[in-house]
Design an enzyme around this catalytic site. Structure first.
Site, PDB file in Angstrom:
ATOM      1  N   GLU A   1       0.800  -1.235   0.000  1.00 45.99           N
ATOM      2  CA  GLU A   1       0.000   0.000   0.000  1.00 45.99           C
ATOM      3  C   GLU A   1       0.825   1.273   0.000  1.00 45.99           C
ATOM      4  O   GLU A   1       0.503   2.236  -0.659  1.00 45.99           O
ATOM      5  CB  GLU A   1      -0.947  -0.006   1.208  1.00 45.99           C
ATOM      6  CG  GLU A   1      -2.220   0.797   0.978  1.00 45.99           C
ATOM      7  CD  GLU A   1      -2.134   2.258   1.347  1.00 45.99           C
ATOM      8  OE1 GLU A   1      -3.010   3.017   0.925  1.00 45.99           O
ATOM      9  OE2 GLU A   1      -1.198   2.674   2.058  1.00 45.99           O
TER      10      GLU A   1
ATOM     11  N   HIS B   1      -0.308   0.209   7.233  1.00 45.87           N
ATOM     12  CA  HIS B   1      -0.921   1.081   6.222  1.00 45.87           C
ATOM     13  C   HIS B   1       0.139   2.103   5.787  1.00 45.87           C
ATOM     14  O   HIS B   1       1.117   1.722   5.161  1.00 45.87           O
ATOM     15  CB  HIS B   1      -2.189   1.689   6.848  1.00 45.87           C
ATOM     16  CG  HIS B   1      -3.127   2.353   5.905  1.00 45.87           C
ATOM     17  ND1 HIS B   1      -4.400   2.707   6.267  1.00 45.87           N
ATOM     18  CD2 HIS B   1      -2.980   2.746   4.627  1.00 45.87           C
ATOM     19  CE1 HIS B   1      -5.004   3.273   5.233  1.00 45.87           C
ATOM     20  NE2 HIS B   1      -4.157   3.318   4.238  1.00 45.87           N
TER      21      HIS B   1
ATOM     22  N   HIS C   1      -3.488  -0.769  11.759  1.00 46.33           N
ATOM     23  CA  HIS C   1      -4.868  -1.069  12.152  1.00 46.33           C
ATOM     24  C   HIS C   1      -4.811  -2.475  12.738  1.00 46.33           C
ATOM     25  O   HIS C   1      -4.626  -3.437  11.988  1.00 46.33           O
ATOM     26  CB  HIS C   1      -5.810  -1.084  10.955  1.00 46.33           C
ATOM     27  CG  HIS C   1      -5.739   0.156  10.102  1.00 46.33           C
ATOM     28  ND1 HIS C   1      -6.211   1.381  10.517  1.00 46.33           N
ATOM     29  CD2 HIS C   1      -5.264   0.357   8.850  1.00 46.33           C
ATOM     30  CE1 HIS C   1      -6.032   2.278   9.557  1.00 46.33           C
ATOM     31  NE2 HIS C   1      -5.451   1.686   8.533  1.00 46.33           N
TER      32      HIS C   1
ATOM     33  N   ASN D   1      -4.658   7.074   8.257  1.00 48.73           N
ATOM     34  CA  ASN D   1      -4.248   6.625   6.930  1.00 48.73           C
ATOM     35  C   ASN D   1      -2.742   6.704   6.762  1.00 48.73           C
ATOM     36  O   ASN D   1      -2.093   5.752   6.382  1.00 48.73           O
ATOM     37  CB  ASN D   1      -4.955   7.468   5.856  1.00 48.73           C
ATOM     38  CG  ASN D   1      -4.799   6.871   4.478  1.00 48.73           C
ATOM     39  OD1 ASN D   1      -3.676   6.708   4.010  1.00 48.73           O
ATOM     40  ND2 ASN D   1      -5.898   6.528   3.836  1.00 48.73           N
TER      41      ASN D   1
ATOM     42  N   ASN E   1      -5.980  11.395   2.790  1.00 49.36           N
ATOM     43  CA  ASN E   1      -5.183  10.199   2.566  1.00 49.36           C
ATOM     44  C   ASN E   1      -3.706  10.405   2.910  1.00 49.36           C
ATOM     45  O   ASN E   1      -3.376  10.810   4.018  1.00 49.36           O
ATOM     46  CB  ASN E   1      -5.408   9.759   1.111  1.00 49.36           C
ATOM     47  CG  ASN E   1      -5.214   8.282   0.913  1.00 49.36           C
ATOM     48  OD1 ASN E   1      -4.185   7.741   1.280  1.00 49.36           O
ATOM     49  ND2 ASN E   1      -6.205   7.616   0.360  1.00 49.36           N
TER      50      ASN E   1
ATOM     51  N   ASN F   1      -1.289   7.868  -2.048  1.00 51.00           N
ATOM     52  CA  ASN F   1      -0.087   8.303  -1.317  1.00 51.00           C
ATOM     53  C   ASN F   1       0.893   9.108  -2.169  1.00 51.00           C
ATOM     54  O   ASN F   1       1.254   8.686  -3.257  1.00 51.00           O
ATOM     55  CB  ASN F   1       0.641   7.076  -0.771  1.00 51.00           C
ATOM     56  CG  ASN F   1      -0.148   6.396   0.308  1.00 51.00           C
ATOM     57  OD1 ASN F   1      -0.387   6.969   1.361  1.00 51.00           O
ATOM     58  ND2 ASN F   1      -0.601   5.185   0.029  1.00 51.00           N
TER      59      ASN F   1
END
Ligand SMILES: *[C@@H]1O[C@H](CO)[C@@H](O)[C@H](O)[C@H]1NC(C)=O
Ligand SMILES: *[C@@H]1O[C@H](CO)[C@@H](O)[C@H](O)[C@H]1NC(C)=O
Length: 363
Positions: free
Chosen positions: A50, A118, A137, A171, A227, A273
Protein backbone atom coordinates in the site's frame (compact mmCIF):
# COMPACT_ATOMS: atom_id res chain seq x y z
CA UNK A 1 -50.74 23.35 -6.55
CA UNK A 2 -48.24 23.95 -3.75
CA UNK A 3 -47.96 20.22 -3.19
CA UNK A 4 -47.13 19.75 -6.87
CA UNK A 5 -44.50 22.50 -6.77
CA UNK A 6 -42.88 20.95 -3.70
CA UNK A 7 -42.86 17.53 -5.38
CA UNK A 8 -41.13 19.00 -8.46
CA UNK A 9 -38.49 20.78 -6.35
CA UNK A 10 -37.81 17.67 -4.27
CA UNK A 11 -37.65 15.61 -7.49
CA UNK A 12 -35.10 17.99 -9.00
CA UNK A 13 -32.98 17.88 -5.84
CA UNK A 14 -33.02 14.07 -5.84
CA UNK A 15 -32.16 13.87 -9.55
CA UNK A 16 -29.32 16.36 -9.04
CA UNK A 17 -27.98 14.29 -6.17
CA UNK A 18 -28.12 11.09 -8.25
CA UNK A 19 -26.45 12.68 -11.28
CA UNK A 20 -23.76 14.24 -9.09
CA UNK A 21 -23.05 10.91 -7.41
CA UNK A 22 -22.92 9.03 -10.75
CA UNK A 23 -20.61 11.71 -12.16
CA UNK A 24 -18.31 11.60 -9.14
CA UNK A 25 -18.12 7.79 -9.50
CA UNK A 26 -16.66 8.40 -13.01
CA UNK A 27 -18.85 5.96 -14.91
CA UNK A 28 -18.03 7.65 -18.23
CA UNK A 29 -14.25 7.99 -17.81
CA UNK A 30 -11.93 5.98 -20.03
CA UNK A 31 -8.37 4.95 -19.14
CA UNK A 32 -5.60 4.37 -21.71
CA UNK A 33 -2.43 2.39 -21.00
CA UNK A 34 1.08 3.81 -21.01
CA UNK A 35 4.31 3.28 -19.09
CA UNK A 36 7.51 5.38 -18.81
CA UNK A 37 9.55 2.38 -20.11
CA UNK A 38 9.59 -1.42 -19.81
CA UNK A 39 7.74 -2.59 -16.68
CA UNK A 40 7.56 -5.93 -14.90
CA UNK A 41 5.84 -7.40 -11.87
CA UNK A 42 8.14 -7.92 -8.87
CA UNK A 43 7.78 -11.54 -7.68
CA UNK A 44 5.99 -11.88 -4.35
CA UNK A 45 2.73 -12.78 -2.71
CA UNK A 46 0.99 -9.95 -4.57
CA UNK A 47 -1.74 -9.15 -2.03
CA UNK A 48 -0.87 -5.50 -1.49
CA UNK A 49 1.99 -3.03 -1.13
CA UNK A 50 0.00 0.00 0.00
CA UNK A 51 2.68 2.53 0.88
CA UNK A 52 6.44 2.95 0.48
CA UNK A 53 9.25 5.41 0.97
CA UNK A 54 12.75 5.44 -0.51
CA UNK A 55 15.92 6.53 1.33
CA UNK A 56 18.54 8.66 -0.45
CA UNK A 57 20.64 5.46 -0.98
CA UNK A 58 17.82 3.70 -2.88
CA UNK A 59 16.68 1.38 -0.09
CA UNK A 60 12.89 1.34 -0.06
CA UNK A 61 10.57 0.19 2.73
CA UNK A 62 7.16 -1.08 1.67
CA UNK A 63 4.10 -1.89 3.81
CA UNK A 64 2.06 -5.00 3.01
CA UNK A 65 -1.03 -6.61 4.49
CA UNK A 66 -3.28 -3.63 5.17
CA UNK A 67 -6.50 -4.36 7.06
CA UNK A 68 -8.79 -1.37 6.63
CA UNK A 69 -11.19 -1.03 9.58
CA UNK A 70 -13.95 -0.80 6.94
CA UNK A 71 -12.86 -4.04 5.19
CA UNK A 72 -15.72 -6.11 3.74
CA UNK A 73 -16.26 -9.86 4.38
CA UNK A 74 -14.82 -10.50 0.87
CA UNK A 75 -11.61 -8.73 1.85
CA UNK A 76 -11.32 -10.85 4.99
CA UNK A 77 -11.90 -13.99 2.88
CA UNK A 78 -9.21 -12.84 0.40
CA UNK A 79 -6.78 -12.31 3.28
CA UNK A 80 -7.53 -15.74 4.69
CA UNK A 81 -7.14 -17.44 1.31
CA UNK A 82 -3.69 -15.86 0.89
CA UNK A 83 -2.52 -16.24 4.50
CA UNK A 84 -2.15 -12.50 4.93
CA UNK A 85 0.27 -11.21 7.55
CA UNK A 86 1.36 -7.66 8.20
CA UNK A 87 4.83 -7.22 6.71
CA UNK A 88 7.39 -4.57 5.89
CA UNK A 89 9.42 -5.37 2.80
CA UNK A 90 12.76 -4.01 1.66
CA UNK A 91 13.55 -3.26 -1.98
CA UNK A 92 16.93 -1.99 -3.17
CA UNK A 93 16.80 0.17 -6.31
CA UNK A 94 20.53 -0.60 -6.83
CA UNK A 95 19.77 -4.31 -7.12
CA UNK A 96 16.29 -4.49 -8.64
CA UNK A 97 16.67 -8.13 -9.71
CA UNK A 98 16.93 -9.18 -6.07
CA UNK A 99 13.27 -8.25 -5.64
CA UNK A 100 11.72 -7.78 -2.22
CA UNK A 101 12.82 -9.20 1.09
CA UNK A 102 10.81 -9.20 4.33
CA UNK A 103 12.33 -7.29 7.23
CA UNK A 104 12.39 -9.09 10.56
CA UNK A 105 10.64 -7.21 13.34
CA UNK A 106 12.26 -7.50 16.77
CA UNK A 107 10.94 -6.27 20.13
CA UNK A 108 8.89 -7.89 22.91
CA UNK A 109 6.27 -5.15 23.05
CA UNK A 110 5.13 -5.71 19.48
CA UNK A 111 2.63 -8.40 18.45
CA UNK A 112 3.38 -9.17 14.82
CA UNK A 113 0.47 -11.57 14.46
CA UNK A 114 -1.82 -8.57 15.02
CA UNK A 115 -0.26 -6.17 12.50
CA UNK A 116 -2.17 -4.37 9.72
CA UNK A 117 0.32 -1.87 8.28
CA UNK A 118 -0.92 1.08 6.22
CA UNK A 119 1.01 4.39 5.76
CA UNK A 120 4.78 4.65 6.35
CA UNK A 121 7.25 7.48 7.00
CA UNK A 122 11.05 7.43 7.26
CA UNK A 123 13.25 9.86 9.16
CA UNK A 124 17.02 9.87 8.70
CA UNK A 125 19.04 11.87 11.26
CA UNK A 126 22.41 13.47 10.51
CA UNK A 127 24.26 10.42 11.89
CA UNK A 128 22.45 8.14 9.45
CA UNK A 129 20.05 6.51 11.92
CA UNK A 130 16.74 5.75 10.22
CA UNK A 131 13.52 5.90 12.26
CA UNK A 132 10.43 4.36 10.71
CA UNK A 133 6.81 5.04 11.58
CA UNK A 134 3.98 2.83 10.41
CA UNK A 135 0.21 3.25 10.70
CA UNK A 136 -1.24 0.07 12.18
CA UNK A 137 -4.87 -1.07 12.15
CA UNK A 138 -4.90 -3.95 14.63
CA UNK A 139 -7.67 -5.83 16.42
CA UNK A 140 -7.67 -3.28 19.27
CA UNK A 141 -7.95 -0.19 17.04
CA UNK A 142 -5.44 2.13 15.41
CA UNK A 143 -1.90 2.78 16.59
CA UNK A 144 1.25 4.39 15.24
CA UNK A 145 4.27 2.13 15.56
CA UNK A 146 7.83 3.39 15.73
CA UNK A 147 10.86 1.30 14.71
CA UNK A 148 14.56 1.78 14.06
CA UNK A 149 15.73 0.37 10.72
CA UNK A 150 18.85 -1.79 11.04
CA UNK A 151 19.82 -2.03 7.36
CA UNK A 152 22.76 -4.39 7.86
CA UNK A 153 20.68 -6.97 9.76
CA UNK A 154 17.55 -6.44 7.63
CA UNK A 155 15.69 -5.74 10.86
CA UNK A 156 13.19 -3.30 12.29
CA UNK A 157 13.66 -2.79 16.00
CA UNK A 158 10.33 -1.83 17.60
CA UNK A 159 10.71 1.13 19.96
CA UNK A 160 7.29 2.58 20.72
CA UNK A 161 3.52 2.29 20.22
CA UNK A 162 1.53 5.54 20.11
CA UNK A 163 -2.09 5.30 21.25
CA UNK A 164 -4.43 8.23 21.72
CA UNK A 165 -8.12 9.05 21.16
CA UNK A 166 -6.97 11.30 18.28
CA UNK A 167 -5.32 8.26 16.62
CA UNK A 168 -8.69 7.01 15.40
CA UNK A 169 -8.90 5.94 11.73
CA UNK A 170 -5.44 6.80 10.51
CA UNK A 171 -4.25 6.62 6.93
CA UNK A 172 -0.72 8.04 6.81
CA UNK A 173 2.03 9.60 8.89
CA UNK A 174 4.89 12.02 8.09
CA UNK A 175 7.73 12.56 10.56
CA UNK A 176 9.39 15.98 10.87
CA UNK A 177 11.84 14.74 13.52
CA UNK A 178 12.59 11.52 15.35
CA UNK A 179 9.89 12.32 17.94
CA UNK A 180 7.29 14.45 16.16
CA UNK A 181 4.97 13.77 13.27
CA UNK A 182 1.82 14.62 11.35
CA UNK A 183 -0.93 12.10 10.66
CA UNK A 184 -4.25 12.00 8.85
CA UNK A 185 -7.49 10.53 10.13
CA UNK A 186 -8.99 9.31 6.86
CA UNK A 187 -12.61 9.39 8.09
CA UNK A 188 -14.56 8.72 11.29
CA UNK A 189 -16.91 5.76 10.88
CA UNK A 190 -15.34 2.32 10.68
CA UNK A 191 -18.60 0.55 9.91
CA UNK A 192 -18.84 0.08 6.11
CA UNK A 193 -22.40 1.46 5.76
CA UNK A 194 -21.87 4.47 8.05
CA UNK A 195 -18.60 5.19 6.26
CA UNK A 196 -20.49 5.15 2.93
CA UNK A 197 -23.02 7.67 4.29
CA UNK A 198 -20.18 9.74 5.77
CA UNK A 199 -18.62 10.41 2.37
CA UNK A 200 -21.83 10.54 0.31
CA UNK A 201 -23.54 13.20 2.49
CA UNK A 202 -20.57 14.27 3.01
CA UNK A 203 -19.96 14.76 6.73
CA UNK A 204 -16.27 15.59 6.22
CA UNK A 205 -14.98 14.19 9.50
CA UNK A 206 -11.40 13.60 8.25
CA UNK A 207 -8.66 15.58 9.97
CA UNK A 208 -4.95 16.36 10.08
CA UNK A 209 -3.11 16.24 13.41
CA UNK A 210 0.37 17.14 14.64
CA UNK A 211 2.16 15.44 17.51
CA UNK A 212 4.98 17.69 18.75
CA UNK A 213 6.62 15.07 21.00
CA UNK A 214 4.37 15.90 23.97
CA UNK A 215 0.82 16.58 22.85
CA UNK A 216 -1.55 16.14 19.92
CA UNK A 217 -2.68 19.31 18.12
CA UNK A 218 -5.44 19.29 15.53
CA UNK A 219 -4.28 21.34 12.54
CA UNK A 220 -7.23 21.14 10.15
CA UNK A 221 -10.46 19.22 9.84
CA UNK A 222 -13.39 19.12 7.43
CA UNK A 223 -11.89 16.67 4.91
CA UNK A 224 -14.20 14.13 3.26
CA UNK A 225 -11.44 11.49 3.09
CA UNK A 226 -7.86 12.60 3.72
CA UNK A 227 -5.18 10.20 2.57
CA UNK A 228 -1.34 10.13 2.21
CA UNK A 229 1.09 12.67 3.67
CA UNK A 230 4.56 13.87 2.68
CA UNK A 231 6.80 16.74 3.77
CA UNK A 232 8.89 18.62 1.21
CA UNK A 233 12.67 18.02 1.30
CA UNK A 234 13.23 21.36 3.10
CA UNK A 235 10.25 20.72 5.47
CA UNK A 236 8.71 24.07 4.55
CA UNK A 237 5.62 22.43 3.04
CA UNK A 238 3.33 19.53 3.81
CA UNK A 239 1.43 17.75 1.04
CA UNK A 240 -1.68 15.63 1.24
CA UNK A 241 -4.55 14.51 -0.97
CA UNK A 242 -8.20 13.63 -0.64
CA UNK A 243 -9.41 10.47 -2.36
CA UNK A 244 -12.86 12.05 -2.41
CA UNK A 245 -13.21 14.86 -3.64
CA UNK A 246 -9.85 14.50 -5.40
CA UNK A 247 -8.14 17.63 -4.13
CA UNK A 248 -4.40 17.93 -3.51
CA UNK A 249 -3.58 20.24 -0.60
CA UNK A 250 -0.37 22.04 0.23
CA UNK A 251 0.32 23.64 3.60
CA UNK A 252 3.14 25.91 4.74
CA UNK A 253 4.82 24.69 7.89
CA UNK A 254 6.24 26.78 10.74
CA UNK A 255 9.31 25.56 12.65
CA UNK A 256 7.08 24.66 15.63
CA UNK A 257 4.98 22.43 13.37
CA UNK A 258 1.94 24.70 12.91
CA UNK A 259 0.41 24.47 9.42
CA UNK A 260 -1.34 27.03 7.24
CA UNK A 261 -3.39 26.20 4.18
CA UNK A 262 -1.54 27.23 1.03
CA UNK A 263 -2.96 25.73 -2.17
CA UNK A 264 -5.80 23.46 -3.17
CA UNK A 265 -5.38 21.75 -6.54
CA UNK A 266 -8.12 19.74 -8.24
CA UNK A 267 -6.29 16.66 -9.56
CA UNK A 268 -9.46 15.06 -11.01
CA UNK A 269 -8.29 11.63 -9.86
CA UNK A 270 -8.70 9.87 -6.50
CA UNK A 271 -5.42 10.58 -4.72
CA UNK A 272 -3.72 8.01 -2.54
CA UNK A 273 -0.09 8.30 -1.32
CA UNK A 274 2.43 11.01 -2.32
CA UNK A 275 6.23 10.61 -2.48
CA UNK A 276 8.94 13.02 -3.64
CA UNK A 277 11.39 12.82 -6.52
CA UNK A 278 14.92 14.20 -6.05
CA UNK A 279 13.86 17.62 -7.36
CA UNK A 280 11.00 17.86 -4.86
CA UNK A 281 8.17 17.13 -7.30
CA UNK A 282 5.38 14.93 -5.97
CA UNK A 283 4.45 11.53 -7.38
CA UNK A 284 1.01 10.30 -6.37
CA UNK A 285 -0.34 6.79 -6.74
CA UNK A 286 -3.96 7.37 -7.70
CA UNK A 287 -7.21 5.75 -8.76
CA UNK A 288 -8.54 7.21 -12.01
CA UNK A 289 -12.00 5.56 -11.86
CA UNK A 290 -13.72 5.74 -8.51
CA UNK A 291 -16.46 3.15 -9.03
CA UNK A 292 -13.78 0.60 -9.99
CA UNK A 293 -11.85 1.44 -6.82
CA UNK A 294 -15.01 0.97 -4.72
CA UNK A 295 -15.69 -2.42 -6.35
CA UNK A 296 -12.04 -3.43 -5.89
CA UNK A 297 -11.97 -2.39 -2.22
CA UNK A 298 -15.11 -4.47 -1.70
CA UNK A 299 -13.66 -7.46 -3.55
CA UNK A 300 -9.88 -7.44 -4.18
CA UNK A 301 -10.28 -9.97 -7.06
CA UNK A 302 -12.15 -7.31 -9.08
CA UNK A 303 -9.76 -5.30 -11.29
CA UNK A 304 -9.44 -1.53 -10.94
CA UNK A 305 -7.40 0.85 -13.07
CA UNK A 306 -4.11 2.37 -11.91
CA UNK A 307 -2.38 5.69 -12.40
CA UNK A 308 0.71 7.58 -11.26
CA UNK A 309 0.65 11.33 -11.59
CA UNK A 310 3.48 13.80 -11.18
CA UNK A 311 2.74 17.17 -9.63
CA UNK A 312 5.45 19.63 -10.62
CA UNK A 313 6.11 21.82 -7.58
CA UNK A 314 7.55 25.27 -7.20
CA UNK A 315 7.72 26.81 -3.71
CA UNK A 316 4.88 24.65 -2.44
CA UNK A 317 2.59 25.29 -5.41
CA UNK A 318 1.54 22.83 -8.14
CA UNK A 319 2.56 24.36 -11.45
CA UNK A 320 1.76 21.43 -13.75
CA UNK A 321 0.37 17.90 -13.60
CA UNK A 322 1.57 15.10 -15.88
CA UNK A 323 0.76 11.40 -16.00
CA UNK A 324 3.72 9.03 -15.58
CA UNK A 325 1.91 5.70 -15.72
CA UNK A 326 -1.58 4.51 -16.56
CA UNK A 327 -3.10 1.05 -16.64
CA UNK A 328 -6.75 0.15 -17.28
CA UNK A 329 -6.54 -2.66 -14.73
CA UNK A 330 -5.28 -5.41 -17.07
CA UNK A 331 -1.90 -5.66 -15.26
CA UNK A 332 -2.04 -3.67 -12.05
CA UNK A 333 -5.12 -3.25 -9.83
CA UNK A 334 -5.56 -0.15 -7.71
CA UNK A 335 -2.19 1.67 -7.56
CA UNK A 336 -1.77 3.44 -4.22
CA UNK A 337 1.83 4.70 -4.31
CA UNK A 338 4.87 5.12 -6.57
CA UNK A 339 8.49 5.91 -5.84
CA UNK A 340 11.05 7.20 -8.30
CA UNK A 341 14.79 6.62 -7.90
CA UNK A 342 17.29 7.54 -10.64
CA UNK A 343 15.95 5.89 -13.81
CA UNK A 344 13.48 3.52 -12.21
CA UNK A 345 10.10 3.53 -10.51
CA UNK A 346 8.21 1.16 -8.21
CA UNK A 347 4.42 1.18 -8.14
CA UNK A 348 2.54 -0.36 -5.20
CA UNK A 349 -1.13 -1.27 -4.83
CA UNK A 350 -3.68 -1.62 -2.01
CA UNK A 351 -4.42 -5.35 -2.49
CA UNK A 352 -2.55 -6.38 -5.64
CA UNK A 353 0.97 -6.57 -7.07
CA UNK A 354 4.15 -4.54 -7.05
CA UNK A 355 5.48 -3.23 -10.36
CA UNK A 356 9.00 -2.16 -11.32
CA UNK A 357 9.46 0.13 -14.34
CA UNK A 358 12.58 1.35 -16.06
CA UNK A 359 12.05 5.05 -16.65
CA UNK A 360 13.17 5.93 -20.18
CA UNK A 361 10.92 8.94 -20.53
CA UNK A 362 9.36 11.19 -17.93
CA UNK A 363 7.91 14.67 -18.23
C1 LIG B 1 -1.35 -11.22 19.40
O1 LIG B 1 -2.43 -11.02 18.48
C2 LIG B 1 -3.21 -12.18 18.29
C3 LIG B 1 -4.21 -11.86 17.17
O2 LIG B 1 -5.04 -10.79 17.50
C4 LIG B 1 -3.86 -12.58 19.59
O3 LIG B 1 -4.61 -13.75 19.41
C5 LIG B 1 -2.79 -12.81 20.66
O4 LIG B 1 -3.39 -13.06 21.90
C6 LIG B 1 -1.88 -11.60 20.77
N1 LIG B 1 -0.78 -11.89 21.66
C7 LIG B 1 -0.45 -11.07 22.68
C8 LIG B 1 0.75 -11.50 23.48
O5 LIG B 1 -1.06 -10.06 22.93
C1 LIG C 1 4.10 28.57 16.26
O1 LIG C 1 4.78 29.71 15.80
C2 LIG C 1 3.94 30.73 15.26
C3 LIG C 1 4.80 31.90 14.79
O2 LIG C 1 5.97 31.44 14.20
C4 LIG C 1 2.95 31.21 16.30
O3 LIG C 1 2.05 32.15 15.74
C5 LIG C 1 2.17 30.02 16.87
O4 LIG C 1 1.33 30.45 17.93
C6 LIG C 1 3.10 28.94 17.37
N1 LIG C 1 2.30 27.78 17.73
C7 LIG C 1 2.53 27.07 18.84
C8 LIG C 1 1.61 25.93 19.08
O5 LIG C 1 3.44 27.32 19.61
Amino acid sequence: MIKKAIAVVVGIIIIQFIVKTLHSMEFLKYVYNHTPGPCRIVPGQGIGYEDMETLPNGLTLITSGIVMPTASPKVHAYHKKHNRRGRIYLFDFNQPDKGIEELTIVGDQFNQSDFGPHGISLWKDNKGKVTVMVVNHDSTGDTLEKFVFMAKDKQLKHVHTYRDPSIHFVNDVAMDSENSFYFTNFAYYKNGLLFLLEYIIPLAYGNLIYYDGKAYHKQYDGFVTINGLMLSHDQKYLYTGETIPQRFHTFTRQKNGTLSRYQEFNAKTALDNPTLDKDGNVLVGSHPILWQLMAHLDNPETPASSQVIKLHMKDGVVTKMTEVFSDNGHTLYGSSVASLYKDAMLVGTVYHKLMYCEVRYID
